[in-house]
Scaffold this motif. Sequence first.
Motif, PDB file in Angstrom:
ATOM      1  N   SER A 122       0.950  -0.922   0.190  1.00  0.00           N
ATOM      2  CA  SER A 122      -0.359  -0.383   0.311  1.00  0.00           C
ATOM      3  C   SER A 122       1.022   1.164   0.134  1.00  0.00           C
ATOM      4  N   PHE A 123       0.688   1.831  -1.000  1.00  0.00           N
ATOM      5  CA  PHE A 123       1.324   3.089  -1.955  1.00  0.00           C
ATOM      6  C   PHE A 123       0.792   4.450  -0.732  1.00  0.00           C
ATOM      7  N   LEU A 124       1.229   5.429   0.500  1.00  0.00           N
ATOM      8  CA  LEU A 124       0.471   5.923   0.879  1.00  0.00           C
ATOM      9  C   LEU A 124       0.157   7.325   0.462  1.00  0.00           C
ATOM     10  N   SER A 165       8.885   2.982  -8.255  1.00  0.00           N
ATOM     11  CA  SER A 165       7.404   3.511  -7.944  1.00  0.00           C
ATOM     12  C   SER A 165       7.343   4.596  -7.453  1.00  0.00           C
ATOM     13  N   GLU A 166       7.117   4.858  -5.872  1.00  0.00           N
ATOM     14  CA  GLU A 166       7.296   5.792  -4.665  1.00  0.00           C
ATOM     15  C   GLU A 166       7.630   7.822  -6.252  1.00  0.00           C
ATOM     16  N   PHE A 167       8.505   7.230  -6.938  1.00  0.00           N
ATOM     17  CA  PHE A 167       8.705   8.281  -7.727  1.00  0.00           C
ATOM     18  C   PHE A 167       7.493   8.862  -8.745  1.00  0.00           C
ATOM     19  N   ILE A 168       7.183   7.191  -9.607  1.00  0.00           N
ATOM     20  CA  ILE A 168       6.437   7.581 -10.121  1.00  0.00           C
ATOM     21  C   ILE A 168       4.913   8.132  -9.710  1.00  0.00           C
ATOM     22  N   LEU A 169       4.536   7.722  -8.706  1.00  0.00           N
ATOM     23  CA  LEU A 169       3.536   8.259  -7.887  1.00  0.00           C
ATOM     24  C   LEU A 169       3.113   9.613  -6.995  1.00  0.00           C
ATOM     25  N   GLY A 191       4.484  -1.522 -13.477  1.00  0.00           N
ATOM     26  CA  GLY A 191       3.795  -1.410 -14.667  1.00  0.00           C
ATOM     27  C   GLY A 191       1.964  -0.513 -14.046  1.00  0.00           C
ATOM     28  N   ILE A 192       2.208  -1.855 -12.564  1.00  0.00           N
ATOM     29  CA  ILE A 192       1.076  -1.078 -11.875  1.00  0.00           C
ATOM     30  C   ILE A 192       1.033   0.389 -11.442  1.00  0.00           C
ATOM     31  N   ALA A 193       2.195   0.927 -10.911  1.00  0.00           N
ATOM     32  CA  ALA A 193       2.242   2.107 -10.848  1.00  0.00           C
ATOM     33  C   ALA A 193       1.694   2.705 -11.971  1.00  0.00           C
ATOM     34  N   LEU A 194       2.324   2.691 -12.860  1.00  0.00           N
ATOM     35  CA  LEU A 194       2.313   3.649 -14.375  1.00  0.00           C
ATOM     36  C   LEU A 194       1.130   3.738 -14.857  1.00  0.00           C
ATOM     37  N   SER A 195      -0.010   2.229 -14.376  1.00  0.00           N
ATOM     38  CA  SER A 195      -1.050   1.938 -14.851  1.00  0.00           C
ATOM     39  C   SER A 195      -2.534   3.113 -13.677  1.00  0.00           C
ATOM     40  N   HIS A 196      -1.766   2.910 -13.045  1.00  0.00           N
ATOM     41  CA  HIS A 196      -2.835   3.906 -11.690  1.00  0.00           C
ATOM     42  C   HIS A 196      -2.675   5.390 -12.038  1.00  0.00           C
ATOM     43  N   VAL A 197      -0.798   5.824 -12.837  1.00  0.00           N
ATOM     44  CA  VAL A 197      -1.316   7.427 -12.557  1.00  0.00           C
ATOM     45  C   VAL A 197      -1.672   8.018 -14.002  1.00  0.00           C
TER      46      VAL A 197
END
Length: 361
Positions: A122-124, A165-169, A191-197
């Motif tokens: 879980s990324f805050l 992933s933290e950087f992407i978010l 990839g999950i983080a990229l899709s999220h943003v």
Amino acid sequence: METEGSMDESNSRRSKQLLYLKLAFLAMEPSNCILSLAIEAGGGCITPQVQNYIVKECLGETMKKTTVKDPAYIKGILKKVIAFVVSSSDSVVDCLYEELAHYLTIGGGPPGDNNRIYREISFLSPDYGKDCSNSVNLVASLLCSSNMLEGDTGCSLWPSSLFLSEFILSYPEIFANKSCFEVGSGVGLVGIALSHVGASKVTLTDGDLSSLANMKANLELNKLCFNVASDFTDPSAQKVECKHLAWELATKAEFQDQQPDVVLGADVIYNPECILHLVRVFSIMLEGEYFGEVKREAPVAYIAIVIRNVDTFNHFLTVACESRLSVVDITSNTEVPNLLPYMCSYDRSNVHLLRVSPVSE
């Protein structure tokens, strides 16, 4: 006497500590980390309130519905919590004993024989400290290797992929509406983080077929639309693609249908024998004028790495320079908030963020 403001601050701090405890449990952090967080949430002891929270929230219905879970992990947590409470001469709530009795009747390892464990990372949100009620930005469900020491490194969760992933978010504007291509994608977290943003297209690649199969399973877990192909000839319009890419065999022709705006990699600079092939792949992907008939702005690459061997890293810099690639360490001047403060096992202090781009004429 506590003022209303100090009481609100105390309650907010306790809520945050309990949230950390739950998220660490879901992420399958080491048992010592869980114990420390439970003690912190209880103000120095594991109070009945914290014990009930562990049963209700950490071992609640969400956990019981998970089909891939390690009973040995849960038993270890419960034993340590109960032992600490008893040693402190405090009372153990009945439901904690009942949960331990339940898990003692279950076998020792996760279901199946593929040595995978289920983790929820879980990324805050960057402003989680101000608003605990809306603190979680992204939850990534991942099947990971239960033992990276047995050659299953491609299915392990590494600090560099967490940091990337933290950087992407934290900087979604860099990746939103962009076509993104990752080399050495491993479990697929980036990839999950990229899709999220909101990346317009995400292409995930790996040279190991076992990692590729595990990556596909993780995309399914996260309900992402994907396509799996063994080469780059399929012009599928799927938003997320998993593709097999062996760096040493990659040719320029294979990338004709790829038009990435951003290229990414996490922990890809580790084997000196692969450096030449890796840099060649980056060189091809960063040729802005190569793709299509209209010249466009050259893509940029972001690589997150832990420098385990200075000679290997220097070799990468030399080969990159010879290939007319600029490599800049942007770690110190790029603020990346810690979105995983509850993960004691995650050491971000040694991770470097590199920006790679073609050398200007």
